[in-house]
Design an enzyme around this catalytic site. Structure first.
Site, PDB file in Angstrom:
ATOM      1  N   ASP A  42     -35.146  53.282   1.371  1.00  0.00           N
ATOM      2  CA  ASP A  42     -34.128  53.600   0.292  1.00  0.00           C
ATOM      3  C   ASP A  42     -33.031  53.765   0.815  1.00  0.00           C
ATOM      4  OD1 ASP A  42     -35.117  53.895  -2.851  1.00  0.00           O
ATOM      5  OD2 ASP A  42     -33.199  54.865  -2.427  1.00  0.00           O
TER       6      ASP A  42
ATOM      7  N   ASP B  16     -30.398  49.645   2.619  1.00  0.00           N
ATOM      8  CA  ASP B  16     -29.852  48.841   1.535  1.00  0.00           C
ATOM      9  C   ASP B  16     -30.373  47.514   1.693  1.00  0.00           C
ATOM     10  OD1 ASP B  16     -28.208  47.257  -0.069  1.00  0.00           O
ATOM     11  OD2 ASP B  16     -26.241  48.104   0.478  1.00  0.00           O
ATOM     12  N   VAL B  17     -31.119  47.012   0.883  1.00  0.00           N
ATOM     13  CA  VAL B  17     -31.785  45.633   1.010  1.00  0.00           C
ATOM     14  C   VAL B  17     -31.151  44.612   0.964  1.00  0.00           C
ATOM     15  CG1 VAL B  17     -34.053  46.848   0.092  1.00  0.00           C
ATOM     16  CG2 VAL B  17     -32.554  45.446  -1.535  1.00  0.00           C
TER      17      VAL B  17
ATOM     18  N   ASN C 228     -39.994  46.320  -3.385  1.00  0.00           N
ATOM     19  CA  ASN C 228     -39.973  47.120  -4.590  1.00  0.00           C
ATOM     20  C   ASN C 228     -38.709  47.328  -5.078  1.00  0.00           C
ATOM     21  OD1 ASN C 228     -41.089  48.840  -7.073  1.00  0.00           O
ATOM     22  ND2 ASN C 228     -39.839  49.948  -5.666  1.00  0.00           N
TER      23      ASN C 228
ATOM     24  N   TYR D 166     -31.116  40.083 -14.819  1.00  0.00           N
ATOM     25  CA  TYR D 166     -32.680  40.621 -14.452  1.00  0.00           C
ATOM     26  C   TYR D 166     -33.265  39.552 -14.567  1.00  0.00           C
ATOM     27  CZ  TYR D 166     -36.468  43.856 -14.088  1.00  0.00           C
ATOM     28  OH  TYR D 166     -37.619  44.646 -13.863  1.00  0.00           O
TER      29      TYR D 166
ATOM     30  N   LYS E 239     -35.456  37.970 -11.493  1.00  0.00           N
ATOM     31  CA  LYS E 239     -36.853  37.996 -11.195  1.00  0.00           C
ATOM     32  C   LYS E 239     -37.693  36.665 -11.340  1.00  0.00           C
ATOM     33  CE  LYS E 239     -37.172  42.425 -10.560  1.00  0.00           C
ATOM     34  NZ  LYS E 239     -37.607  42.939  -9.398  1.00  0.00           N
TER      35      LYS E 239
ATOM     36  N   THR F  71     -40.424  54.705 -15.913  1.00  0.00           N
ATOM     37  CA  THR F  71     -39.578  54.936 -15.022  1.00  0.00           C
ATOM     38  C   THR F  71     -38.224  55.602 -15.358  1.00  0.00           C
ATOM     39  OG1 THR F  71     -39.105  52.864 -14.781  1.00  0.00           O
ATOM     40  CG2 THR F  71     -40.673  53.328 -13.386  1.00  0.00           C
TER      41      THR F  71
END
Length: 250
Positions: free
Chosen positions: A48, A65-66, A92, A157, A161, A192
């Site tokens: 993360d 940092d993806v 994720n 988003y 996705k 969440t």
């Protein structure tokens, strides 16, 4: 679903449990997934932006940092140094915004692509070489029901996705001969911070839209993720596992 004490991937040939990397691991679904893999005997690396590189026993963390290829290269190299292999990758990490065609922020659009789409591609790219060298592995990408249906208020988003879903299928075909399975979990509404941040009205609306009349617990999504990473799913690749309380059935 895999039972709590079921090791989620092939046993490490050098002894010990499989090595699992989970991104977006500081909270929510990521943290629940890390905890479940640990209970199943895996050696888990939590990744993360809010974490630092650390190793203690069979547990580790890396700052990642993806959206940055150099971060991925460093993280996978560190895992190889610590454990000598990588058996499972859970992509994720993700971001979401309230936006639409008329209200779109270009910054939000580009950030969504960088994290939800490019980040997943980079993860699969960097993990695949290590998995091939180790004889195979499993990749689980965390998508969303909005990969399967439209949304009037989350266009960036939903778009990213949806891209994740197609990348999962394409990677599954490409990597199958190398013994790497690639699947996607598509959660519905989950308890969440993303849902809680919308306030009481948003929660009431998503509960009303869900046939089971509640939101999912992060642990329920983690159970689906660990199943797809396990030998119980050994002949499953390129699949979509929807965990939404019946939302897509309506």
């Amino acid at each position: 679903m895999a039972t709590e004490n079921h090791v989620p991937a092939a046993a490490d040939r050098n002894g010990g449990g499989p090595v699992v990397l989970v991104t977006g691991a500081a909270g929510g679904i990521g943290a629940a997934t890390v905890a479940r893999f640990r209970r199943q005997g895996a050696r888990v690396v939590a990744a993360d932006r809010r974490l630092e590189d650390a190793l203690w026993g069979g547990t580790a963390s890396v700052r990642l940092d993806v959206s940055r290829g150099e971060d991925w290269a460093m993280a996978v190299a560190r895992i190889a140094e610590w454990f000598g292999r990588l058996d499972v990758l859970v992509n994720n990490a993700g971001v979401g915004w309230i936006d639409g065609v008329r209200t779109l922020s270009l910054d939000h659009w580009e950030h969504s692509i960088a994290v939800n789409q490019t980040g997943v591609l980079l993860g699969m790219h960097h993990a695949a070489a290590t998995m091939v060298a180790g004889g195979g592995g499993a990749i689980v990408n965390v998508g969303s029901i909005y990969a399967l249906k439209g949304s009037p208020s989350a266009i960036s988003y939903a778009a990213t996705k949806g891209a994740l879903r197609q990348m999962t299928r394409s990677a599954a075909i490409e990597l199958a001969p190398d013994g790497i399975r690639v699947n996607a979990v598509h959660p519905g509404f989950v308890d969440t911070p993303m849902i809680r941040g919308g306030g009481h009205r948003v929660r009431e609306a998503v509960v009303a839209a869900t046939p089971m009349r509640r939101v999912a617990r992060p642990e329920e999504i983690a159970a689906a993720i660990t199943f797809l990473a396990s030998p119980d799913a050994s002949f499953i690749t390129g699949a979509d596992l929807v965990v939404d309380g019946g939302l897509m059935a309506g």
